[in-house]
Design a protein around this motif. Sequence first.
Motif, short mmCIF file in Angstrom:
data_model
loop_
_atom_site.label_atom_id
_atom_site.label_comp_id
_atom_site.label_asym_id
_atom_site.label_seq_id
_atom_site.Cartn_x
_atom_site.Cartn_y
_atom_site.Cartn_z
N ALA A 180 0.84 -1.19 0.00
CA ALA A 180 0.00 0.00 0.00
C ALA A 180 0.87 1.25 0.00
N LEU A 181 0.33 2.36 -0.47
CA LEU A 181 1.03 3.64 -0.42
C LEU A 181 1.24 4.02 1.04
N THR A 182 2.48 4.38 1.39
CA THR A 182 2.82 4.71 2.77
C THR A 182 3.13 6.20 2.92
N GLU A 183 3.24 6.63 4.17
CA GLU A 183 3.61 8.03 4.41
C GLU A 183 5.02 8.31 3.92
N ASP A 184 5.92 7.32 4.01
CA ASP A 184 7.26 7.49 3.45
C ASP A 184 7.20 7.71 1.95
N HIS A 185 6.33 6.96 1.26
CA HIS A 185 6.14 7.18 -0.18
C HIS A 185 5.67 8.61 -0.44
N ALA A 200 -11.37 -4.21 -4.89
CA ALA A 200 -10.02 -4.26 -4.32
C ALA A 200 -9.28 -2.96 -4.57
N GLY A 201 -9.48 -2.39 -5.77
CA GLY A 201 -8.84 -1.12 -6.08
C GLY A 201 -9.35 0.00 -5.20
N SER A 202 -10.66 0.01 -4.92
CA SER A 202 -11.23 1.04 -4.04
C SER A 202 -10.69 0.91 -2.61
N THR A 203 -10.52 -0.34 -2.15
CA THR A 203 -9.96 -0.56 -0.81
C THR A 203 -8.52 -0.05 -0.74
N ALA A 204 -7.74 -0.35 -1.78
CA ALA A 204 -6.35 0.12 -1.82
C ALA A 204 -6.31 1.65 -1.88
N ALA A 205 -7.23 2.25 -2.63
CA ALA A 205 -7.28 3.71 -2.72
C ALA A 205 -7.61 4.33 -1.36
N MET A 206 -8.49 3.70 -0.60
CA MET A 206 -8.82 4.22 0.73
C MET A 206 -7.60 4.21 1.64
N ARG A 207 -6.81 3.11 1.59
CA ARG A 207 -5.60 3.06 2.42
C ARG A 207 -4.61 4.14 1.98
N VAL A 232 -9.20 13.75 -2.34
CA VAL A 232 -9.06 12.57 -1.48
C VAL A 232 -10.18 12.53 -0.45
N LEU A 233 -10.50 13.67 0.15
CA LEU A 233 -11.55 13.69 1.17
C LEU A 233 -12.90 13.32 0.57
N ASP A 234 -13.22 13.85 -0.62
CA ASP A 234 -14.49 13.49 -1.28
C ASP A 234 -14.57 11.99 -1.51
N PHE A 235 -13.51 11.43 -2.04
CA PHE A 235 -13.50 10.00 -2.32
C PHE A 235 -13.66 9.20 -1.03
N TYR A 236 -12.93 9.58 0.00
CA TYR A 236 -12.95 8.84 1.26
C TYR A 236 -14.34 8.88 1.89
N LEU A 237 -14.97 10.06 1.86
CA LEU A 237 -16.31 10.16 2.45
C LEU A 237 -17.33 9.35 1.66
N LYS A 238 -17.19 9.32 0.33
CA LYS A 238 -18.11 8.51 -0.48
C LYS A 238 -17.94 7.02 -0.17
N GLN A 239 -16.70 6.60 0.04
CA GLN A 239 -16.47 5.20 0.39
C GLN A 239 -17.03 4.88 1.78
N LEU A 240 -16.88 5.82 2.72
CA LEU A 240 -17.46 5.62 4.05
C LEU A 240 -18.99 5.52 3.98
N ALA A 241 -19.58 6.31 3.06
CA ALA A 241 -21.03 6.28 2.91
C ALA A 241 -21.52 4.91 2.41
N LYS A 242 -20.66 4.18 1.68
CA LYS A 242 -21.01 2.84 1.22
C LYS A 242 -20.92 1.82 2.35
N GLN A 243 -20.12 2.15 3.38
CA GLN A 243 -19.89 1.22 4.48
C GLN A 243 -20.79 1.50 5.68
N HIS A 244 -21.21 2.77 5.83
CA HIS A 244 -22.01 3.17 7.00
C HIS A 244 -23.19 4.02 6.54
N ASP A 245 -24.27 3.90 7.23
CA ASP A 245 -25.45 4.73 6.95
C ASP A 245 -25.24 6.11 7.56
N LEU A 246 -24.81 7.06 6.74
CA LEU A 246 -24.46 8.39 7.26
C LEU A 246 -25.69 9.24 7.58
#
Length: 559
Positions: free
Chosen positions: A288-293, A313-320, A365-379
């Motif tokens: 996964a992409l790291t802070e050092d990267h 799988a790509g969406s999960t990797a993008a979230m990390r 990044v924040l838009d993408f992350y929030l959209k992915q959270l919305a798929k996992q949790h009922d916001l």
Amino acid sequence: MPRIPEDILQRIRDATDIVDLISEHVQLVKKGRNYSGLCPFHDEKTPSFSVDPERQFYHCFGCGVGGNVFKFIQEIDRVTFVEAVKFLADRAGVALPERSGPSREETEAADNLYRANDLAQKYFHHLLLNDDVGASARTYLQTRRLSGETIERFGLGYAPPEWDALLKVAGRRGLSPQILERAGLALPRSTGSGHYDRFRDRIAFPIANLSDRTIAFGARALQPDQEPKYLNSPETPIYHKGRVLYGLADTRNAIRRQDAALVVEGYMDLISLAQADIQHVVATSGTALTEDHCRLLARYARQVVLLFDGDAAGSTAAMRACEALLGTGLDARVVSLPSEHDPDTFVQTHGSDALLKRAENAQSVLDFYLKQLAKQHDLSSVEGKARAVERLKPLLAKPRDAVRRDLLLREVAERLSVDEQSLRHDLQASIRRPQQPRKAVAEPSPIATPAPPRHELELIGLLLNFPQFIPQTIQGFAPDSLSDSRTQALCRTLFDHHAHGKAIDLGMIISELEDDALTRLAAQCAAQGFDEEQVERQWRDYLLYFRKNALQKRIDNAR
């Protein structure tokens, strides 16, 4: 001076952005590809102090000081090299070995790991291009539409199916099975007797460090039933996958020119995009992409665009990856590809223009992350919002920049419809960032000796900036042709690096030089400006100039 392992110094340098470090002492302004400011080592009213973020060195055109991150700390804080290394290692979170330096055996062991990987790359590459055993691999790469030029550019190879092919080749060159095991190229047999090759019947993708030395491999299976599909080198003393980005040694200039980096997951993704003339791209090498990267990318660009596979799988990797990027000052964005595509297939199907257009319109990044959270949790529910906030809180605490942290916090509070003050209160305990104390600025010793002749400085500068001319220079030029002992010493250093197969890396050369005057001179030479279109003509002119001088000296001595 105690020796510190080269790979440790490399890790510290990779983790330290010289612009960030010097900005703690000097107000820097970006000018072109470099940064400039008032020199901290002498009084001046007009900035003559220059910092090169790509090659990670500084030089003052006024007083002549120059060097890398270690030399800057040595001079600004008046400490020894070892003390500077310890300070920067602590700052970057890099653990130093217990002893102050390695034994001769340990140093030779590290060198052998580089030799082993270099041999494997050349052997695999030869088999792919020139041997009948590589025919199936060549056919596979043709089906992936890779040109011969692209295969050559990225040094692709083929690891043969035999269990000990590489071991035999290495043994004939004095590299034992134990060395190949430590290099990640061989494994011990389960019976406890002997070794076998790690990579067999696979396409080999060599992974290089920023000095362009092969340090690891990614390898793709050719047989459909062969598992795993991709096999990567393990962590070794010279390879740390969380700190290395595949392709960066090749594409960093394009990234700097674009001031943006496209980040993909796979080796073939990067190679396919590069062949389609999308050059500002890097790939994570089996991790996964790291802070050092992210810190590494921040040296070359202000914007990072994630371009991962369109499936789950790509969406999960993008979230990390988003979690690593939110703590940086980078303008980070995410491209969402159709679920049936990865970057390789997308650019093959739709072309480079379509891919670049998606990159231009990428969401934050924040838009993408929030959209992915919305798929996992009922916001829309209290429980769903609470869980989303818990996921976000550690990420909101990451940014060092208080303004950026505040803006992110406000946007999250607004998007999730939660009380901003309550969210802010919960974050306070997470933010504990004591600032590094600054030490007093001290004046370095003045330069007492006259500067070497201009032509000698320019020749060394040309060879530092364009090391591809070193092999031809060695053939018809002797360091003694130079009149100044310091430029002679630098010339010998460059020739020695080439003779031992070492990449010409200015930062590491500066670290190896024990003479302060040579360190400053190396930085001064590297700071010389050259026109890339005229550089070959300049190189020939310099050689002709010094040959004429040497001939004239012989004539004068004969009289």
